[in-house]
Design an enzyme around this catalytic site. Sequence first.
Site, PDB file in Angstrom:
ATOM      1  N   HIS A   1       0.838  -1.203   0.000  1.00  0.00           N
ATOM      2  CA  HIS A   1       0.000   0.000   0.000  1.00  0.00           C
ATOM      3  C   HIS A   1       0.872   1.252   0.000  1.00  0.00           C
ATOM      4  O   HIS A   1       0.706   2.145  -0.847  1.00  0.00           O
ATOM      5  CB  HIS A   1      -0.907  -0.028   1.236  1.00  0.00           C
ATOM      6  N   GLU A   2       1.797   1.330   0.954  1.00  0.00           N
ATOM      7  CA  GLU A   2       2.589   2.554   1.094  1.00  0.00           C
ATOM      8  C   GLU A   2       3.564   2.741  -0.066  1.00  0.00           C
ATOM      9  O   GLU A   2       3.773   3.866  -0.535  1.00  0.00           O
ATOM     10  CB  GLU A   2       3.341   2.534   2.430  1.00  0.00           C
TER      11      GLU A   2
ATOM     12  N   HIS B   1       2.079   4.349  -3.041  1.00  0.00           N
ATOM     13  CA  HIS B   1       2.097   5.810  -2.952  1.00  0.00           C
ATOM     14  C   HIS B   1       3.469   6.355  -3.345  1.00  0.00           C
ATOM     15  O   HIS B   1       3.589   7.246  -4.188  1.00  0.00           O
ATOM     16  CB  HIS B   1       1.813   6.265  -1.518  1.00  0.00           C
TER      17      HIS B   1
ATOM     18  N   ASP C   1      -5.318   7.884  -1.994  1.00  0.00           N
ATOM     19  CA  ASP C   1      -6.275   7.193  -1.126  1.00  0.00           C
ATOM     20  C   ASP C   1      -7.664   7.702  -1.473  1.00  0.00           C
ATOM     21  O   ASP C   1      -8.188   8.626  -0.844  1.00  0.00           O
ATOM     22  CB  ASP C   1      -5.948   7.438   0.350  1.00  0.00           C
TER      23      ASP C   1
END
Length: 551
Positions: free
Chosen positions: A306-307, A310, A317
């Site tokens: 997830h991170e 980014h 998000d």
Amino acid sequence: MNDDFRIYLRTERSAYRLGEPVLVTFQMINVSEHAYRLLADDTPFEGDEVFQYFEVRREGELVPYDGRFVKRGEPAESSYRFVAAGETVSVTDDLTTAYPIDRAGTYTVSLDAEIADAIVAGGKTSQVRSRDEHEGFRLDPVSVTFDVVGDGEPRLTVAERVRRGTDGPQPVSVSLPEAKMVSGVPVLIGGTAAERNAARQAHENAGVFAEMSVYQLLFVAGATNTMYAEWFGTYDAARYASVRQHYTDISAVIAGQTVTYDLTGTGCQPGWYAYTYRNTRKVWFCSGFWSAPLTGEDSKFGTVVHELSHAVCRTSDLAYGASGAHSLASTNPADAIRNADNHEYFTEHLAESVITAPILWNNGKAYVFTAGKYLRIDVALDKVDHGPARITSGWTGVFPDRVDAGVLWPGGKDAYFFRGSEYVRFNVAQDEVAPGYPLEIGPYWEGLFPAGIDACLVWPGGQRVYFFRGSQYSRFDVDDSHPLGGKVPLGYPRQISEGWPGIWTANLTGAVTWTGGNVYFFRGAEYMIYRVSDDTVTGPWPISVKWNGLP
């Protein structure tokens, strides 16, 4: 519900000099007769920090958000803001902290935010609701315009300060080996020994399963890829290629660059899993990460995916949680491929659907593994008769998060399981891993692949065991008189295409010699049969067609 509120934006001045703080005030008036508890996440109510709830344009050109990206968990009571009936609430933000106001011009700021949950306060109404119960509304898209003039030095966004190393916690000077700047090996800041091990494990699993995602998107035709459709929506060639490139980039960063993980909890809020900034290689872990499972939805390795989506792929998000990601995929595929949770859930679900380490046991059963789980097959009936169950519930001492390869050794006294560069010896009679394991592959399996094993199998007759990694394989000649129990003969490793014509030439996920003497090879959702009697190959076929109950 938004009829109960009036929304306004204003600036302190109509013009600012370049390099000055640009102050934008958000104002909400509750014009209803009810008090509300409003979820503050990703809205101006959250505090002094500017999150991605504005759209900023300069002369019509989009100014990208350059603030913090957070993986959030379920909201806590403190996540809500109480607004009384008739109350006016004002919040002033410095726009330059999260948007690069770096040139003169005319800027337009529009509110682009949603109250994810709005609870009428009072009575017996719950003060906190889970995501699946949320009832929210979009805030009116009000706008304000201002000018930036002059030629001053632009203010740095918080993310730019992090990228330049002038903000946020910095790596401490330590003598531990994990602090060396080695590509593929993470740098860890703070944390206990257990937390550091968990961070390393999540980093490695994120790399393995991100790479698995690349292969899934390569090997399965896009128009028939149901898992892609579930998490990213209707097939489109350009979107499909974008998602595949995202996973390619994430796995390349994990394998080839230095990623730093801050384990100190600095900057975290209750319920957060982690946060990062775009175009960095640093992730901060928060309380939600430490309580997350090793595998499954909202896992430790999924948090890393997830991170890094980014930081590496510039995702946003746009929706949180599995239901939100599903909804985004079905209603707006173009946004789904830009959403971090959609990337995380695709990888987490794929990890639990690809079987690895098929192993034929000596009790009429066979076993296969997925991320954190195993299934038992009744060989005579060709169907699953137990599982999926947690690895820890049936295999004492075996790696609890993933098993890359496994083999019941000739003679049936021991089995070996491999994960990354390590292996364990499983004592069949004791039904547990022998003391002293795991150990590194390299010193104890001379001539094999020290970085890891993709698949392994015992050749009929039990005198040879074959090990596979990437596009290569090695042969291990079993010899109890040898100090290592056998050896790899000269001439290995060799290319799979040379020694096993007709099967996949790389990236196997499993292999096993089945009853009747034929060899089964697995890759993703398919299998092939290698007929030992005449060296012919048939397949590939879907795994689920032969073995009822497998993913």
